[in-house]
Design a protein around this motif. Structure first.
Motif, PDB file in Angstrom:
ATOM      1  N   LEU A   1      -6.321 -33.924 -32.106  1.00 19.41           N
ATOM      2  CA  LEU A   1      -6.376 -32.547 -32.589  1.00 19.41           C
ATOM      3  C   LEU A   1      -7.040 -31.619 -31.581  1.00 19.41           C
ATOM      4  O   LEU A   1      -6.496 -30.571 -31.223  1.00 19.41           O
ATOM      5  CB  LEU A   1      -7.111 -32.487 -33.925  1.00 19.41           C
ATOM      6  N   PHE A   2      -8.207 -31.997 -31.083  1.00 19.86           N
ATOM      7  CA  PHE A   2      -8.948 -31.099 -30.197  1.00 19.86           C
ATOM      8  C   PHE A   2      -8.317 -31.009 -28.806  1.00 19.86           C
ATOM      9  O   PHE A   2      -8.426 -29.975 -28.148  1.00 19.86           O
ATOM     10  CB  PHE A   2     -10.432 -31.483 -30.151  1.00 19.86           C
ATOM     11  N   THR A   3      -7.608 -32.055 -28.401  1.00 18.97           N
ATOM     12  CA  THR A   3      -6.852 -31.970 -27.145  1.00 18.97           C
ATOM     13  C   THR A   3      -5.698 -30.990 -27.302  1.00 18.97           C
ATOM     14  O   THR A   3      -5.441 -30.161 -26.421  1.00 18.97           O
ATOM     15  CB  THR A   3      -6.333 -33.360 -26.724  1.00 18.97           C
ATOM     16  N   CYS A   4      -5.023 -31.053 -28.450  1.00 16.84           N
ATOM     17  CA  CYS A   4      -3.937 -30.094 -28.721  1.00 16.84           C
ATOM     18  C   CYS A   4      -4.466 -28.664 -28.735  1.00 16.84           C
ATOM     19  O   CYS A   4      -3.865 -27.757 -28.133  1.00 16.84           O
ATOM     20  CB  CYS A   4      -3.274 -30.403 -30.062  1.00 16.84           C
ATOM     21  N   LEU A   5      -5.597 -28.463 -29.400  1.00 13.65           N
ATOM     22  CA  LEU A   5      -6.192 -27.121 -29.469  1.00 13.65           C
ATOM     23  C   LEU A   5      -6.605 -26.626 -28.087  1.00 13.65           C
ATOM     24  O   LEU A   5      -6.365 -25.461 -27.740  1.00 13.65           O
ATOM     25  CB  LEU A   5      -7.401 -27.117 -30.407  1.00 13.65           C
ATOM     26  N   ARG A   6      -7.233 -27.511 -27.315  1.00 15.96           N
ATOM     27  CA  ARG A   6      -7.653 -27.125 -25.964  1.00 15.96           C
ATOM     28  C   ARG A   6      -6.436 -26.718 -25.125  1.00 15.96           C
ATOM     29  O   ARG A   6      -6.447 -25.682 -24.448  1.00 15.96           O
ATOM     30  CB  ARG A   6      -8.382 -28.288 -25.289  1.00 15.96           C
ATOM     31  N   ASN A   7      -5.373 -27.511 -25.182  1.00 14.24           N
ATOM     32  CA  ASN A   7      -4.169 -27.201 -24.401  1.00 14.24           C
ATOM     33  C   ASN A   7      -3.536 -25.895 -24.854  1.00 14.24           C
ATOM     34  O   ASN A   7      -3.106 -25.081 -24.022  1.00 14.24           O
ATOM     35  CB  ASN A   7      -3.169 -28.351 -24.487  1.00 14.24           C
ATOM     36  N   MET A   8      -3.488 -25.675 -26.160  1.00 11.77           N
ATOM     37  CA  MET A   8      -2.934 -24.410 -26.668  1.00 11.77           C
ATOM     38  C   MET A   8      -3.789 -23.227 -26.217  1.00 11.77           C
ATOM     39  O   MET A   8      -3.260 -22.181 -25.838  1.00 11.77           O
ATOM     40  CB  MET A   8      -2.845 -24.439 -28.193  1.00 11.77           C
ATOM     41  N   ALA A   9      -5.097 -23.400 -26.248  1.00 15.05           N
ATOM     42  CA  ALA A   9      -6.005 -22.317 -25.833  1.00 15.05           C
ATOM     43  C   ALA A   9      -5.817 -22.006 -24.349  1.00 15.05           C
ATOM     44  O   ALA A   9      -5.744 -20.840 -23.961  1.00 15.05           O
ATOM     45  CB  ALA A   9      -7.452 -22.698 -26.124  1.00 15.05           C
ATOM     46  N   PHE A  10      -5.724 -23.050 -23.545  1.00 18.11           N
ATOM     47  CA  PHE A  10      -5.526 -22.826 -22.104  1.00 18.11           C
ATOM     48  C   PHE A  10      -4.189 -22.159 -21.833  1.00 18.11           C
ATOM     49  O   PHE A  10      -4.096 -21.261 -20.993  1.00 18.11           O
ATOM     50  CB  PHE A  10      -5.663 -24.129 -21.325  1.00 18.11           C
ATOM     51  N   ASP A  11      -3.145 -22.584 -22.539  1.00 22.29           N
ATOM     52  CA  ASP A  11      -1.832 -21.943 -22.380  1.00 22.29           C
ATOM     53  C   ASP A  11      -1.905 -20.468 -22.778  1.00 22.29           C
ATOM     54  O   ASP A  11      -1.351 -19.600 -22.102  1.00 22.29           O
ATOM     55  CB  ASP A  11      -0.766 -22.653 -23.221  1.00 22.29           C
ATOM     56  N   TYR A  12      -2.610 -20.198 -23.873  1.00 22.72           N
ATOM     57  CA  TYR A  12      -2.769 -18.818 -24.328  1.00 22.72           C
ATOM     58  C   TYR A  12      -3.514 -17.984 -23.286  1.00 22.72           C
ATOM     59  O   TYR A  12      -3.106 -16.865 -22.964  1.00 22.72           O
ATOM     60  CB  TYR A  12      -3.509 -18.784 -25.670  1.00 22.72           C
ATOM     61  N   LEU A  13      -4.598 -18.540 -22.758  1.00 25.26           N
ATOM     62  CA  LEU A  13      -5.386 -17.801 -21.759  1.00 25.26           C
ATOM     63  C   LEU A  13      -4.577 -17.550 -20.486  1.00 25.26           C
ATOM     64  O   LEU A  13      -4.684 -16.481 -19.876  1.00 25.26           O
ATOM     65  CB  LEU A  13      -6.683 -18.551 -21.452  1.00 25.26           C
ATOM     66  N   LYS A  14      -3.770 -18.523 -20.085  1.00 22.48           N
ATOM     67  CA  LYS A  14      -2.893 -18.316 -18.918  1.00 22.48           C
ATOM     68  C   LYS A  14      -1.899 -17.203 -19.193  1.00 22.48           C
ATOM     69  O   LYS A  14      -1.618 -16.380 -18.322  1.00 22.48           O
ATOM     70  CB  LYS A  14      -2.132 -19.604 -18.590  1.00 22.48           C
ATOM     71  N   GLN A  15      -1.369 -17.189 -20.424  1.00 19.14           N
ATOM     72  CA  GLN A  15      -0.403 -16.160 -20.805  1.00 19.14           C
ATOM     73  C   GLN A  15      -1.055 -14.777 -20.794  1.00 19.14           C
ATOM     74  O   GLN A  15      -0.468 -13.805 -20.313  1.00 19.14           O
ATOM     75  CB  GLN A  15       0.137 -16.492 -22.194  1.00 19.14           C
ATOM     76  N   VAL A  16      -2.278 -14.697 -21.300  1.00 19.66           N
ATOM     77  CA  VAL A  16      -3.009 -13.418 -21.303  1.00 19.66           C
ATOM     78  C   VAL A  16      -3.267 -12.958 -19.872  1.00 19.66           C
ATOM     79  O   VAL A  16      -3.068 -11.785 -19.542  1.00 19.66           O
ATOM     80  CB  VAL A  16      -4.336 -13.552 -22.089  1.00 19.66           C
ATOM     81  N   GLU A  17      -3.680 -13.891 -19.035  1.00 17.06           N
ATOM     82  CA  GLU A  17      -3.946 -13.552 -17.633  1.00 17.06           C
ATOM     83  C   GLU A  17      -2.676 -13.061 -16.947  1.00 17.06           C
ATOM     84  O   GLU A  17      -2.691 -12.064 -16.223  1.00 17.06           O
ATOM     85  CB  GLU A  17      -4.499 -14.779 -16.905  1.00 17.06           C
ATOM     86  N   LYS A  18      -1.573 -13.746 -17.203  1.00 14.57           N
ATOM     87  CA  LYS A  18      -0.291 -13.351 -16.610  1.00 14.57           C
ATOM     88  C   LYS A  18       0.126 -11.979 -17.124  1.00 14.57           C
ATOM     89  O   LYS A  18       0.581 -11.138 -16.352  1.00 14.57           O
ATOM     90  CB  LYS A  18       0.779 -14.391 -16.954  1.00 14.57           C
TER      91      LYS A  18
END
Length: 181
Positions: free
Chosen positions: A75-92
């Motif tokens: 669960l927390f690995t999935c959340l971490r990966n989703m959060a990182f993907d979201y942050l990359k998207q925001v940065e982009k």
């Protein structure tokens, strides 16, 4: 060990499509999952959305979950990966916004430069007119005078004013069209 067993048994029921077991799983992990996402994202609404999204994905992929493995880590690995993907998207997104703003600024500067160049071309074209045509043109365009008013001011016929304006505008059009090619 009792908690792991109960989570494991809940997961077995979830895998079989038991919605009540899924609700128990959600209630058990909702708060720690939310706090984890909030820590990573610093955005309460987005953290809530991410927790909901991850549980929707867990429900959709429930048949591929192995209940004997550590669900907490999963669960927390999935959340971490989703959060990182979201942050990359925001940065982009912010990078694209900055590039757009930079381009708009340079376009605005180019337009100002182009406008200045056009004004210089127009002034040069006006200066190339004969003195009489130049005076008639400037009285009409800058002074806002009518053909009749110009004729009276310069003591010439209204028809002469009209002809001189037509010829002046034709010369300007030709010079500006040629200069812009």
């Amino acid at each position: 060990m009792t908690i792991n067993y109960s989570i494991e048994s809940i997961l077995v029921d979830v895998i079989q499509g038991d919605q009540a077991a899924f609700a128990k799983l959600y209630r058990h992990y909702r708060t720690p999952a939310f706090k984890f996402c909030l820590y990573l994202l610093k955005d309460q609404e987005e953290a809530e959305n991410m927790v909901h999204d991850v549980f929707i994905k867990i429900w959709e992929r429930r048949t591929s979950i192995n209940p004997s493995l550590n669900f907490n880590s999963y669960l927390f690995t999935c959340l971490r990966n989703m959060a990182f993907d979201y942050l990359k998207q925001v940065e982009k997104s912010q990078l694209l916004k900055q590039r757009y703003m930079d381009r708009m600024q340079s376009v605005h500067e180019e337009e100002a430069d182009d406008q200045e160049a056009r004004l210089q071309l127009l002034q040069a074209a006006i200066n190339s007119l004969s003195d009489k045509r130049k005076v008639i043109l400037l009285l009409n365009i800058e002074g806002g005078k009518s053909y009749q008013e110009i004729a009276e001011l310069l003591r010439i016929s209204k028809n002469t004013v009209k002809n001189q304006l037509v010829k002046a505008k034709q010369v300007l059009r030709e010079k500006l069209d040629f200069a812009l090619l």
